[in-house]
Design a protein around this motif. Sequence first.
Motif, PDB file in Angstrom:
ATOM      1  N   UNK A 136       0.854  -1.189   0.000  1.00 34.54           N
ATOM      2  CA  UNK A 136       0.000   0.000   0.000  1.00 34.54           C
ATOM      3  C   UNK A 136       0.890   1.239   0.000  1.00 34.54           C
ATOM      4  N   UNK A 137       0.397   2.342  -0.545  1.00 28.51           N
ATOM      5  CA  UNK A 137       1.139   3.599  -0.411  1.00 28.51           C
ATOM      6  C   UNK A 137       1.221   3.966   1.071  1.00 28.51           C
ATOM      7  N   UNK A 138       2.304   4.587   1.456  1.00 28.07           N
ATOM      8  CA  UNK A 138       2.466   4.994   2.857  1.00 28.07           C
ATOM      9  C   UNK A 138       1.647   6.256   3.123  1.00 28.07           C
ATOM     10  N   UNK A 139       0.925   6.285   4.224  1.00 35.60           N
ATOM     11  CA  UNK A 139       0.153   7.483   4.576  1.00 35.60           C
ATOM     12  C   UNK A 139       1.092   8.531   5.176  1.00 35.60           C
ATOM     13  N   UNK A 140       1.817   9.219   4.306  1.00 34.49           N
ATOM     14  CA  UNK A 140       2.902  10.094   4.749  1.00 34.49           C
ATOM     15  C   UNK A 140       2.434  11.175   5.728  1.00 34.49           C
ATOM     16  N   UNK A 141       1.274  11.764   5.497  1.00 35.31           N
ATOM     17  CA  UNK A 141       0.785  12.808   6.393  1.00 35.31           C
ATOM     18  C   UNK A 141       0.534  12.247   7.796  1.00 35.31           C
ATOM     19  N   UNK A 142      -0.154  11.107   7.869  1.00 35.00           N
ATOM     20  CA  UNK A 142      -0.425  10.484   9.176  1.00 35.00           C
ATOM     21  C   UNK A 142       0.859  10.050   9.862  1.00 35.00           C
ATOM     22  N   UNK A 143       1.783   9.492   9.096  1.00 36.07           N
ATOM     23  CA  UNK A 143       3.062   9.077   9.678  1.00 36.07           C
ATOM     24  C   UNK A 143       3.803  10.275  10.249  1.00 36.07           C
ATOM     25  N   UNK A 144       3.849  11.362   9.487  1.00 34.88           N
ATOM     26  CA  UNK A 144       4.519  12.575   9.963  1.00 34.88           C
ATOM     27  C   UNK A 144       3.868  13.071  11.257  1.00 34.88           C
ATOM     28  N   UNK A 145       2.564  13.085  11.274  1.00 35.58           N
ATOM     29  CA  UNK A 145       1.820  13.553  12.445  1.00 35.58           C
ATOM     30  C   UNK A 145       2.151  12.703  13.680  1.00 35.58           C
ATOM     31  N   UNK A 146       2.094  11.390  13.541  1.00 31.28           N
ATOM     32  CA  UNK A 146       2.362  10.499  14.676  1.00 31.28           C
ATOM     33  C   UNK A 146       3.817  10.602  15.121  1.00 31.28           C
ATOM     34  N   UNK A 147       4.732  10.596  14.168  1.00 32.92           N
ATOM     35  CA  UNK A 147       6.159  10.655  14.522  1.00 32.92           C
ATOM     36  C   UNK A 147       6.472  11.951  15.262  1.00 32.92           C
ATOM     37  N   UNK A 148       5.978  13.085  14.756  1.00 36.43           N
ATOM     38  CA  UNK A 148       6.274  14.366  15.421  1.00 36.43           C
ATOM     39  C   UNK A 148       5.566  14.474  16.772  1.00 36.43           C
ATOM     40  N   UNK A 149       4.364  13.899  16.894  1.00 37.10           N
ATOM     41  CA  UNK A 149       3.685  13.908  18.192  1.00 37.10           C
ATOM     42  C   UNK A 149       4.431  13.051  19.210  1.00 37.10           C
ATOM     43  N   UNK A 150       4.841  11.871  18.806  1.00 38.61           N
ATOM     44  CA  UNK A 150       5.504  10.932  19.721  1.00 38.61           C
ATOM     45  C   UNK A 150       6.928  11.360  20.063  1.00 38.61           C
ATOM     46  N   UNK A 151       7.634  11.926  19.099  1.00 36.48           N
ATOM     47  CA  UNK A 151       9.065  12.183  19.286  1.00 36.48           C
ATOM     48  C   UNK A 151       9.431  13.656  19.360  1.00 36.48           C
ATOM     49  N   UNK A 152       8.492  14.538  19.043  1.00 36.20           N
ATOM     50  CA  UNK A 152       8.788  15.964  18.949  1.00 36.20           C
ATOM     51  C   UNK A 152       9.390  16.578  20.194  1.00 36.20           C
ATOM     52  N   UNK A 153       9.043  16.070  21.360  1.00 35.72           N
ATOM     53  CA  UNK A 153       9.557  16.626  22.616  1.00 35.72           C
ATOM     54  C   UNK A 153      10.881  16.001  23.044  1.00 35.72           C
ATOM     55  N   UNK A 154      11.299  14.978  22.333  1.00 32.65           N
ATOM     56  CA  UNK A 154      12.552  14.298  22.633  1.00 32.65           C
ATOM     57  C   UNK A 154      13.717  15.178  22.162  1.00 32.65           C
ATOM     58  N   UNK A 155      14.637  15.498  23.055  1.00 36.53           N
ATOM     59  CA  UNK A 155      15.753  16.393  22.710  1.00 36.53           C
ATOM     60  C   UNK A 155      16.705  15.791  21.676  1.00 36.53           C
ATOM     61  N   UNK A 156      16.682  14.469  21.525  1.00 42.36           N
ATOM     62  CA  UNK A 156      17.555  13.800  20.566  1.00 42.36           C
ATOM     63  C   UNK A 156      16.953  13.730  19.160  1.00 42.36           C
ATOM     64  N   UNK A 157      15.701  14.169  19.012  1.00 43.27           N
ATOM     65  CA  UNK A 157      14.967  14.063  17.751  1.00 43.27           C
ATOM     66  C   UNK A 157      15.005  15.371  16.984  1.00 43.27           C
TER      67      UNK A 157
END
Length: 146
Positions: A51-72
Amino acid sequence: MRSYQLYLIEDEFASHYFGKERLFFELFLEKEQSQGELKQIIEKQIQFITKPLPTFNLHKVITQKLGKNKDFRYENGVYYIQRKGVKSSARLKITNRVAYLESNGSYDTETIFFEALRQCETSFLAMDFEHQRYGWLNPIKERKFV
């Protein structure tokens, strides 16, 4: 360095081939090693089962989960985690049909990305061709028929 290619497998194929991931791995490996007309045929087969990757949803989840991590950090369409204390790093690039993950050092860093992706979709298959390793990010549950 470890390099993974991650594909989102169509649900129908993912459930049907549960426990037979080696068949997927061999198909993708054959695509990597083939040329010419055979490569084009295999690419069409891969296009059909992924399947095509849901790039918008992936970006949203990744930035929500990791955005506050100082190493990200996110830079020019690529996600990075660099953990200096344990000398470990990972880089994730997402395209329309495949995500590429490269990592060095501890497995913990790549696992952070795997966990974020796993929460988005249930049928991601990760493959490391160099080390002949592959598997589902989120194991598919076998259906029980009564």
